[in-house]
Write a protein that holds these residues in place. Structure first.
Motif, mmCIF file in Angstrom:
data_model
loop_
_atom_site.group_PDB
_atom_site.id
_atom_site.type_symbol
_atom_site.label_atom_id
_atom_site.label_comp_id
_atom_site.label_asym_id
_atom_site.label_seq_id
_atom_site.Cartn_x
_atom_site.Cartn_y
_atom_site.Cartn_z
ATOM 1 N N UNK A 3 0.846 -1.187 0.000
ATOM 2 C CA UNK A 3 0.000 0.000 0.000
ATOM 3 C C UNK A 3 0.879 1.233 0.000
ATOM 4 N N UNK A 4 0.493 2.202 -0.854
ATOM 5 C CA UNK A 4 1.334 3.399 -0.921
ATOM 6 C C UNK A 4 1.042 4.329 0.242
ATOM 7 N N UNK A 5 2.058 5.057 0.593
ATOM 8 C CA UNK A 5 1.870 5.995 1.695
ATOM 9 C C UNK A 5 1.259 7.292 1.167
ATOM 10 N N UNK A 6 0.144 7.689 1.766
ATOM 11 C CA UNK A 6 -0.473 8.959 1.382
ATOM 12 C C UNK A 6 0.280 10.094 2.081
ATOM 13 N N UNK A 7 0.698 11.077 1.307
ATOM 14 C CA UNK A 7 1.455 12.194 1.885
ATOM 15 C C UNK A 7 0.509 13.342 2.231
ATOM 16 N N UNK A 8 -0.497 13.551 1.344
ATOM 17 C CA UNK A 8 -1.354 14.716 1.517
ATOM 18 C C UNK A 8 -2.629 14.507 0.718
ATOM 19 N N UNK A 9 -3.759 14.906 1.259
ATOM 20 C CA UNK A 9 -4.993 14.871 0.469
ATOM 21 C C UNK A 9 -5.615 16.250 0.443
ATOM 22 N N UNK A 10 -5.795 16.779 -0.751
ATOM 23 C CA UNK A 10 -6.434 18.090 -0.900
ATOM 24 C C UNK A 10 -7.838 17.925 -1.434
ATOM 25 N N UNK A 11 -8.405 19.046 -1.929
ATOM 26 C CA UNK A 11 -9.792 19.004 -2.367
ATOM 27 C C UNK A 11 -9.953 18.230 -3.682
ATOM 28 N N UNK A 12 -8.989 18.365 -4.569
ATOM 29 C CA UNK A 12 -9.132 17.732 -5.890
ATOM 30 C C UNK A 12 -8.053 16.697 -6.191
ATOM 31 N N UNK A 13 -7.044 16.604 -5.328
ATOM 32 C CA UNK A 13 -5.937 15.686 -5.625
ATOM 33 C C UNK A 13 -5.408 15.023 -4.351
ATOM 34 N N UNK A 14 -4.737 13.889 -4.576
ATOM 35 C CA UNK A 14 -4.050 13.210 -3.474
ATOM 36 C C UNK A 14 -2.591 13.044 -3.886
ATOM 37 N N UNK A 17 3.512 8.901 -1.811
ATOM 38 C CA UNK A 17 4.952 8.734 -1.898
ATOM 39 C C UNK A 17 5.306 8.221 -3.300
ATOM 40 N N UNK A 18 6.390 8.718 -3.874
ATOM 41 C CA UNK A 18 6.789 8.292 -5.219
ATOM 42 C C UNK A 18 7.737 7.108 -5.180
ATOM 43 N N UNK A 19 8.068 6.564 -6.357
ATOM 44 C CA UNK A 19 8.935 5.386 -6.431
ATOM 45 C C UNK A 19 10.395 5.684 -6.086
ATOM 46 N N UNK A 20 10.815 6.926 -6.240
ATOM 47 C CA UNK A 20 12.203 7.281 -5.936
ATOM 48 C C UNK A 20 12.204 8.503 -5.037
ATOM 49 N N UNK A 21 13.305 8.702 -4.284
ATOM 50 C CA UNK A 21 13.381 9.907 -3.455
ATOM 51 C C UNK A 21 13.213 11.153 -4.333
ATOM 52 N N UNK A 22 12.542 12.140 -3.801
ATOM 53 C CA UNK A 22 12.370 13.377 -4.569
ATOM 54 C C UNK A 22 11.212 13.329 -5.550
ATOM 55 N N UNK A 23 10.466 12.210 -5.548
ATOM 56 C CA UNK A 23 9.301 12.135 -6.438
ATOM 57 C C UNK A 23 8.032 11.867 -5.621
ATOM 58 N N UNK A 24 6.906 12.192 -6.237
ATOM 59 C CA UNK A 24 5.592 11.911 -5.649
ATOM 60 C C UNK A 24 4.680 11.441 -6.769
ATOM 61 N N UNK A 25 3.612 10.770 -6.396
ATOM 62 C CA UNK A 25 2.573 10.428 -7.377
ATOM 63 C C UNK A 25 1.372 11.324 -7.072
ATOM 64 N N UNK A 26 0.923 12.048 -8.098
ATOM 65 C CA UNK A 26 -0.219 12.959 -7.935
ATOM 66 C C UNK A 26 -1.447 12.314 -8.569
ATOM 67 N N UNK A 83 8.959 16.180 -6.131
ATOM 68 C CA UNK A 83 8.516 16.692 -4.844
ATOM 69 C C UNK A 83 9.112 18.093 -4.644
ATOM 70 N N UNK A 84 8.287 19.046 -4.277
ATOM 71 C CA UNK A 84 8.782 20.417 -4.066
ATOM 72 C C UNK A 84 8.327 20.906 -2.701
ATOM 73 N N UNK A 85 8.926 21.984 -2.271
ATOM 74 C CA UNK A 85 8.413 22.676 -1.078
ATOM 75 C C UNK A 85 7.529 23.802 -1.601
ATOM 76 N N UNK A 86 6.222 23.626 -1.406
ATOM 77 C CA UNK A 86 5.279 24.593 -1.985
ATOM 78 C C UNK A 86 5.388 25.946 -1.268
#
Ligand code: UDP
Length: 252
Positions: A3-14, A17-26, A83-86
């Motif tokens: 199971x993938x780790x959820x980093x953040x859930x917003x109103x329209x997107x989740x 955690x991505x497959x490599x450091x510095x990445x995310x799945x949107x 992955x960025x610092x928003x």
């Protein structure tokens, strides 16, 4: 598969955690919200359309040298991103008066602005994302003067790119919102376009008829939102020829 780790859930997107450091799945959801989430609905297919449209805009920006977080689309609803610092600001660029600037300054919707106007809103749902001045941004440390200059430059480049694309398919880019994030490459920090670019965060008007092809269709109850987004995607050649997003048909 684990199971993938959820980093953040917003109103329209989740974000996962991505497959490599510095990445995310949107992941793009079908949920639509407006007026600071006071109005909500689920709109079948919206997430699929926004995933494709955001891919189209962001990969185009990458190709012309405007850096974005987009790496590649993974499937119908997901894309791999950096992955960025928003930065906690919504950067709004306006070409034509509409929405909040029309209300705030009493400018009739549809009035062309003398030049593109870049505005910053502080991202805080509890406060309703208030408009802020550059003075606030710097005084409260959300960004420094260099970042601000870079954000304006990025916003204006995105505006030129998107305006041109849209004009080519008979659509006026009235205004849009982007979010910007920081990435570090060795000792250097860079600002890149993040989040999404889709009709959820743009105002798009048909140049001939003035028909709205963006989230105002939902905000103002003007019709079917997925139809409006499908029209944008079809015109841009983003959808397969038949223009449908339905799944495979069962053959008896
Ligand atoms: N926008 C957005 N998210 C927000 C607020 C605004 O994507 O939380 C977009 C909106 O779709 C429009 C532009 O930013 O394209 C300018 O929005 P405006 O300030 O006019 O606010 P609104 O009338 O949408 O409340």
């Amino acid at each position: 598969m684990a199971r993938r780790k959820k980093i953040y859930e917003g109103k329209a997107k989740i974000l996962y955690e991505g497959p490599e450091p510095g990445t995310l799945v949107q992941y793009f959801k079908d949920d639509a919200t407006a007026f600071n989430a006071e109005k909500r609905a689920t709109i079948d297919g919206k997430g699929v359309l926004n995933n494709r449209l955001s891919e189209f805009f962001m990969s185009g920006l990458n190709a012309i040298g405007v850096p974005t977080h987009f790496i590649r689309r993974l499937n119908m609803r997901e894309q791999l991103i950096r992955s960025v610092e928003i930065i906690p600001l919504e950067v709004v660029i306006r070409n034509v008066a509409a929405g909040s600037i029309s209300k705030r300054l009493g400018i009739e919707e549809g009035t062309a602005l003398p030049r593109p106007i870049v505005e910053f809103y502080y991202k805080d749902d509890a406060l309703g994302d208030p408009l802020v001045a550059e003075e606030h941004v710097i005084a409260f440390g959300w960004a420094n003067q260099q970042d601000l200059d870079d954000m304006v430059a990025l916003g204006l480049r995105v505006n030129d790119f998107l305006s041109g694309l849209m004009m080519g398919v008979g659509i006026k880019l009235v205004d849009f919102k982007i979010e910007i994030g920081r990435i570090w490459e060795g000792d250097y920090m860079r600002l890149i376009v993040a989040d999404e670019i889709s009709p959820d965060s743009c105002r798009l008007w048909d140049m001939k008829t003035g028909q709205k092809l963006d989230k105002d269709v939902f905000r103002r109850d003007l019709g079917d939102l997925a139809d409006a987004y499908t029209e944008v995607a079809k015109r841009l050649g983003v959808l397969p020829d038949q223009g449908t997003m339905s799944g495979p048909t069962l053959v008896n």
